[in-house]
Design a protein around this motif. Sequence first.
Motif, mmCIF file in Angstrom:
data_model
loop_
_atom_site.group_PDB
_atom_site.id
_atom_site.type_symbol
_atom_site.label_atom_id
_atom_site.label_comp_id
_atom_site.label_asym_id
_atom_site.label_seq_id
_atom_site.Cartn_x
_atom_site.Cartn_y
_atom_site.Cartn_z
ATOM 1 N N CYS A 1 -3.799 -9.976 8.905
ATOM 2 C CA CYS A 1 -3.812 -8.782 8.062
ATOM 3 C C CYS A 1 -2.482 -8.053 8.094
ATOM 4 N N SER A 2 -1.802 -8.082 9.209
ATOM 5 C CA SER A 2 -0.561 -7.333 9.332
ATOM 6 C C SER A 2 0.610 -8.016 8.631
ATOM 7 N N GLN A 3 0.440 -9.200 8.111
ATOM 8 C CA GLN A 3 1.524 -9.932 7.475
ATOM 9 C C GLN A 3 1.605 -9.685 5.974
ATOM 10 N N GLY A 4 0.651 -8.996 5.382
ATOM 11 C CA GLY A 4 0.619 -8.802 3.942
ATOM 12 C C GLY A 4 1.338 -7.546 3.501
ATOM 13 N N GLU A 5 0.889 -7.024 2.392
ATOM 14 C CA GLU A 5 1.518 -5.851 1.809
ATOM 15 C C GLU A 5 1.299 -4.612 2.677
ATOM 16 N N ASP B 1 4.314 6.548 5.909
ATOM 17 C CA ASP B 1 5.276 6.618 7.009
ATOM 18 C C ASP B 1 6.686 6.283 6.526
ATOM 19 N N ALA B 2 6.822 5.282 5.649
ATOM 20 C CA ALA B 2 8.133 4.918 5.104
ATOM 21 C C ALA B 2 8.679 6.035 4.221
ATOM 22 N N MET B 3 7.807 6.710 3.485
ATOM 23 C CA MET B 3 8.236 7.825 2.642
ATOM 24 C C MET B 3 8.710 8.998 3.494
ATOM 25 N N VAL B 4 8.035 9.257 4.602
ATOM 26 C CA VAL B 4 8.469 10.316 5.526
ATOM 27 C C VAL B 4 9.815 9.940 6.136
ATOM 28 N N GLU B 5 9.953 8.693 6.564
ATOM 29 C CA GLU B 5 11.198 8.208 7.166
ATOM 30 C C GLU B 5 12.377 8.359 6.195
ATOM 31 N N VAL C 1 10.307 -2.950 2.282
ATOM 32 C CA VAL C 1 10.753 -4.143 3.002
ATOM 33 C C VAL C 1 10.265 -4.034 4.443
ATOM 34 N N LYS C 2 9.694 -5.113 4.959
ATOM 35 C CA LYS C 2 9.194 -5.145 6.340
ATOM 36 C C LYS C 2 10.359 -5.376 7.287
ATOM 37 N N LYS C 3 10.578 -4.438 8.191
ATOM 38 C CA LYS C 3 11.609 -4.523 9.228
ATOM 39 C C LYS C 3 10.924 -4.597 10.581
ATOM 40 N N ASP C 4 11.710 -4.824 11.621
ATOM 41 C CA ASP C 4 11.139 -4.879 12.980
ATOM 42 C C ASP C 4 10.432 -3.582 13.349
ATOM 43 N N GLY D 1 8.947 -1.543 11.295
ATOM 44 C CA GLY D 1 7.905 -1.191 10.329
ATOM 45 C C GLY D 1 8.423 -1.286 8.908
ATOM 46 N N TRP D 2 7.665 -0.742 7.978
ATOM 47 C CA TRP D 2 8.026 -0.792 6.566
ATOM 48 C C TRP D 2 9.045 0.275 6.243
#
Length: 92
Positions: free
Chosen positions: A22-26, A34-38, A81-84, A86-87
């Motif tokens: 499950c963690s490998q998908g979108e 979280d990515a938007m906050v980052e 984009v998936k990074k080490d 997180g997204w």
Amino acid sequence: MFSQNKEYTRVLFFTAMVLCGCSQGEPSERDIFDAMVESGIANNGDPGTVKIGCKQDGEKAYRCDVRSRDRKGVLMPLRFVKKDAGWRISGE
């Protein structure tokens, strides 16, 4: 007794494999928020996001249509984009 332990081990193994897959998908709605906050697009006080849909856009990338919960009329197409760590949102 041995066959019960063996069956229990199989169930645990299968469950772990499914969860890993499950963690490998979108990205999830939480990953997107979280990515938007980052990136500064949102802050932790915002009510979150609604993921409308995602399409794969590279090996570890997805283009997602996202709607902010507090701006229900605004649809934001973003690339993740998936990074080490997180997204992350990508400008590419």
